[in-house]
Design a protein around this motif. Sequence first.
Motif, PDB file in Angstrom:
ATOM      1  N   VAL A  50      22.739  12.181 -19.313  1.00 30.18           N
ATOM      2  CA  VAL A  50      22.080  13.186 -18.472  1.00 30.18           C
ATOM      3  C   VAL A  50      22.454  14.598 -18.914  1.00 30.18           C
ATOM      4  O   VAL A  50      21.582  15.468 -19.044  1.00 30.18           O
ATOM      5  CB  VAL A  50      22.457  12.976 -16.989  1.00 30.18           C
ATOM      6  N   VAL A  51      23.743  14.828 -19.153  1.00 30.22           N
ATOM      7  CA  VAL A  51      24.203  16.174 -19.530  1.00 30.22           C
ATOM      8  C   VAL A  51      23.623  16.596 -20.870  1.00 30.22           C
ATOM      9  O   VAL A  51      23.091  17.708 -21.012  1.00 30.22           O
ATOM     10  CB  VAL A  51      25.743  16.222 -19.577  1.00 30.22           C
ATOM     11  N   ALA A  52      23.700  15.721 -21.872  1.00 32.83           N
ATOM     12  CA  ALA A  52      23.202  16.074 -23.204  1.00 32.83           C
ATOM     13  C   ALA A  52      21.700  16.317 -23.188  1.00 32.83           C
ATOM     14  O   ALA A  52      21.208  17.329 -23.709  1.00 32.83           O
ATOM     15  CB  ALA A  52      23.544  14.968 -24.205  1.00 32.83           C
ATOM     16  N   THR A  53      20.962  15.421 -22.564  1.00 30.15           N
ATOM     17  CA  THR A  53      19.505  15.570 -22.519  1.00 30.15           C
ATOM     18  C   THR A  53      19.099  16.762 -21.671  1.00 30.15           C
ATOM     19  O   THR A  53      18.230  17.555 -22.050  1.00 30.15           O
ATOM     20  CB  THR A  53      18.846  14.289 -21.961  1.00 30.15           C
ATOM     21  N   GLY A  54      19.731  16.901 -20.514  1.00 32.40           N
ATOM     22  CA  GLY A  54      19.416  18.017 -19.624  1.00 32.40           C
ATOM     23  C   GLY A  54      19.728  19.358 -20.251  1.00 32.40           C
ATOM     24  O   GLY A  54      18.946  20.315 -20.125  1.00 32.40           O
ATOM     25  N   LEU A  55      20.861  19.450 -20.952  1.00 32.99           N
ATOM     26  CA  LEU A  55      21.248  20.708 -21.582  1.00 32.99           C
ATOM     27  C   LEU A  55      20.209  21.156 -22.599  1.00 32.99           C
ATOM     28  O   LEU A  55      19.777  22.322 -22.593  1.00 32.99           O
ATOM     29  CB  LEU A  55      22.619  20.544 -22.255  1.00 32.99           C
ATOM     30  N   PHE A  56      19.791  20.251 -23.452  1.00 33.05           N
ATOM     31  CA  PHE A  56      18.836  20.633 -24.492  1.00 33.05           C
ATOM     32  C   PHE A  56      17.417  20.786 -23.936  1.00 33.05           C
ATOM     33  O   PHE A  56      16.600  21.497 -24.530  1.00 33.05           O
ATOM     34  CB  PHE A  56      18.893  19.642 -25.649  1.00 33.05           C
ATOM     35  N   THR A  57      17.146  20.173 -22.792  1.00 31.90           N
ATOM     36  CA  THR A  57      15.873  20.435 -22.115  1.00 31.90           C
ATOM     37  C   THR A  57      15.847  21.881 -21.624  1.00 31.90           C
ATOM     38  O   THR A  57      14.856  22.601 -21.803  1.00 31.90           O
ATOM     39  CB  THR A  57      15.687  19.484 -20.913  1.00 31.90           C
ATOM     40  N   VAL A  58      16.945  22.311 -21.014  1.00 30.84           N
ATOM     41  CA  VAL A  58      17.045  23.689 -20.510  1.00 30.84           C
ATOM     42  C   VAL A  58      16.981  24.688 -21.656  1.00 30.84           C
ATOM     43  O   VAL A  58      16.261  25.690 -21.587  1.00 30.84           O
ATOM     44  CB  VAL A  58      18.350  23.876 -19.705  1.00 30.84           C
ATOM     45  N   VAL A  59      17.737  24.422 -22.728  1.00 34.10           N
ATOM     46  CA  VAL A  59      17.740  25.327 -23.874  1.00 34.10           C
ATOM     47  C   VAL A  59      16.347  25.420 -24.480  1.00 34.10           C
ATOM     48  O   VAL A  59      15.841  26.514 -24.774  1.00 34.10           O
ATOM     49  CB  VAL A  59      18.753  24.858 -24.943  1.00 34.10           C
ATOM     50  N   SER A  60      15.714  24.268 -24.670  1.00 36.62           N
ATOM     51  CA  SER A  60      14.377  24.240 -25.256  1.00 36.62           C
ATOM     52  C   SER A  60      13.377  24.986 -24.380  1.00 36.62           C
ATOM     53  O   SER A  60      12.529  25.743 -24.873  1.00 36.62           O
ATOM     54  CB  SER A  60      13.926  22.781 -25.443  1.00 36.62           C
ATOM     55  N   GLY A  61      13.473  24.793 -23.070  1.00 35.15           N
ATOM     56  CA  GLY A  61      12.567  25.481 -22.160  1.00 35.15           C
ATOM     57  C   GLY A  61      12.820  26.976 -22.101  1.00 35.15           C
ATOM     58  O   GLY A  61      11.888  27.776 -22.019  1.00 35.15           O
ATOM     59  N   SER A  62      14.103  27.367 -22.166  1.00 34.42           N
ATOM     60  CA  SER A  62      14.449  28.784 -22.042  1.00 34.42           C
ATOM     61  C   SER A  62      14.015  29.608 -23.247  1.00 34.42           C
ATOM     62  O   SER A  62      13.802  30.815 -23.138  1.00 34.42           O
ATOM     63  CB  SER A  62      15.953  28.942 -21.819  1.00 34.42           C
ATOM     64  N   VAL A  63      13.898  28.991 -24.412  1.00 33.89           N
ATOM     65  CA  VAL A  63      13.457  29.725 -25.605  1.00 33.89           C
ATOM     66  C   VAL A  63      11.945  29.640 -25.791  1.00 33.89           C
ATOM     67  O   VAL A  63      11.416  30.066 -26.821  1.00 33.89           O
ATOM     68  CB  VAL A  63      14.175  29.213 -26.879  1.00 33.89           C
ATOM     69  N   GLY A  64      11.258  29.100 -24.787  1.00 40.29           N
ATOM     70  CA  GLY A  64       9.802  29.036 -24.841  1.00 40.29           C
ATOM     71  C   GLY A  64       9.265  28.072 -25.869  1.00 40.29           C
ATOM     72  O   GLY A  64       8.290  28.351 -26.560  1.00 40.29           O
ATOM     73  N   ALA A  65       9.894  26.895 -25.961  1.00 41.69           N
ATOM     74  CA  ALA A  65       9.483  25.923 -26.976  1.00 41.69           C
ATOM     75  C   ALA A  65       8.032  25.475 -26.791  1.00 41.69           C
ATOM     76  O   ALA A  65       7.342  25.179 -27.759  1.00 41.69           O
ATOM     77  CB  ALA A  65      10.406  24.701 -26.930  1.00 41.69           C
ATOM     78  N   SER A  66       7.564  25.460 -25.534  1.00 39.15           N
ATOM     79  CA  SER A  66       6.189  25.024 -25.288  1.00 39.15           C
ATOM     80  C   SER A  66       5.169  25.980 -25.889  1.00 39.15           C
ATOM     81  O   SER A  66       4.008  25.609 -26.104  1.00 39.15           O
ATOM     82  CB  SER A  66       5.936  24.881 -23.781  1.00 39.15           C
ATOM     83  N   GLU A  67       5.613  27.216 -26.150  1.00 42.47           N
ATOM     84  CA  GLU A  67       4.719  28.226 -26.732  1.00 42.47           C
ATOM     85  C   GLU A  67       4.926  28.363 -28.233  1.00 42.47           C
ATOM     86  O   GLU A  67       4.325  29.229 -28.865  1.00 42.47           O
ATOM     87  CB  GLU A  67       4.953  29.567 -26.040  1.00 42.47           C
ATOM     88  N   GLN A  68       5.795  27.545 -28.798  1.00 41.55           N
ATOM     89  CA  GLN A  68       6.084  27.607 -30.230  1.00 41.55           C
ATOM     90  C   GLN A  68       5.962  26.219 -30.846  1.00 41.55           C
ATOM     91  O   GLN A  68       6.958  25.639 -31.296  1.00 41.55           O
ATOM     92  CB  GLN A  68       7.485  28.172 -30.474  1.00 41.55           C
ATOM     93  N   PRO A  69       4.774  25.655 -30.848  1.00 36.31           N
ATOM     94  CA  PRO A  69       4.602  24.274 -31.334  1.00 36.31           C
ATOM     95  C   PRO A  69       5.030  24.079 -32.787  1.00 36.31           C
ATOM     96  O   PRO A  69       5.544  23.018 -33.148  1.00 36.31           O
ATOM     97  CB  PRO A  69       3.106  24.020 -31.158  1.00 36.31           C
ATOM     98  N   THR A  70       4.838  25.099 -33.623  1.00 35.14           N
ATOM     99  CA  THR A  70       5.241  24.970 -35.030  1.00 35.14           C
ATOM    100  C   THR A  70       6.756  24.851 -35.152  1.00 35.14           C
ATOM    101  O   THR A  70       7.275  24.030 -35.917  1.00 35.14           O
ATOM    102  CB  THR A  70       4.741  26.172 -35.856  1.00 35.14           C
ATOM    103  N   GLY A  71       7.463  25.695 -34.384  1.00 37.18           N
ATOM    104  CA  GLY A  71       8.927  25.624 -34.404  1.00 37.18           C
ATOM    105  C   GLY A  71       9.438  24.281 -33.919  1.00 37.18           C
ATOM    106  O   GLY A  71      10.374  23.708 -34.496  1.00 37.18           O
TER     107      GLY A  71
END
Length: 217
Positions: A50-71
């Motif tokens: 939970v911690v590992a997955t949740g942490l990288f979910t938050v990080v990915s969301g906070s850097v706007g990964a949904s708006e950077q499909p190429t990245g």
Amino acid sequence: MNGVIGEILPLAVGIAISPIPIIAAILMLFSGHAGSTSTGYLVGWVLGIVVATGLFTVVSGSVGASEQPTGVSWVKVGLGAVLMMAGLRQWRGRNEKKGQPKWMAAIDKMGFVQAFGLGFALAAVNPKNLLMAVAAGVAIGAGGLSVADDVIVIVIFTVIAASTVAVPVIAYAVAKDRMRGPLNEAKSWLDEHTAAVMAVLFLVIGAVLVGKGIGGF
């Protein structure tokens, strides 16, 4: 949300069929403090996922990964390539005889706290499982879901990923005498085929990630 669940399912299965955590759980069930150590290990294992997955979910969301499909696609390709290289290395060394890790030899002396720490470390710190948790977190964070949906997907991921440790622990608690034989046979098989299982696992999951990454360009 269904698309994100489809993305993380192979990764959850990859963590679930990792042999080392399953072997550790079985060893605890044959230890002198089977009840407390196996419970501590299972709690740590679940929390680590939970911690590992949740942490990288938050990080990915906070850097706007949904708006950077190429990245995100490049991240998937990179993680997939690392897993495939790990798989090739495991395959080359599959016939090498290796001694039991020191921490496995110490399992019989562990209590709840030590078992909890081991479970957490194998889930959240061990590089092989961490890579798959990172990939899952990136996929969830890049999905552009609501917080509630993110939580649901992480729960689904955790249930699947933790299932192969949870099942023997719960089964042993319910039917201790009947489970001794099957668990011992499972441990012997995993001991003998760990390297081959890990190699195939990493190669398949890595190829899936690389394919999904390339498909996103």
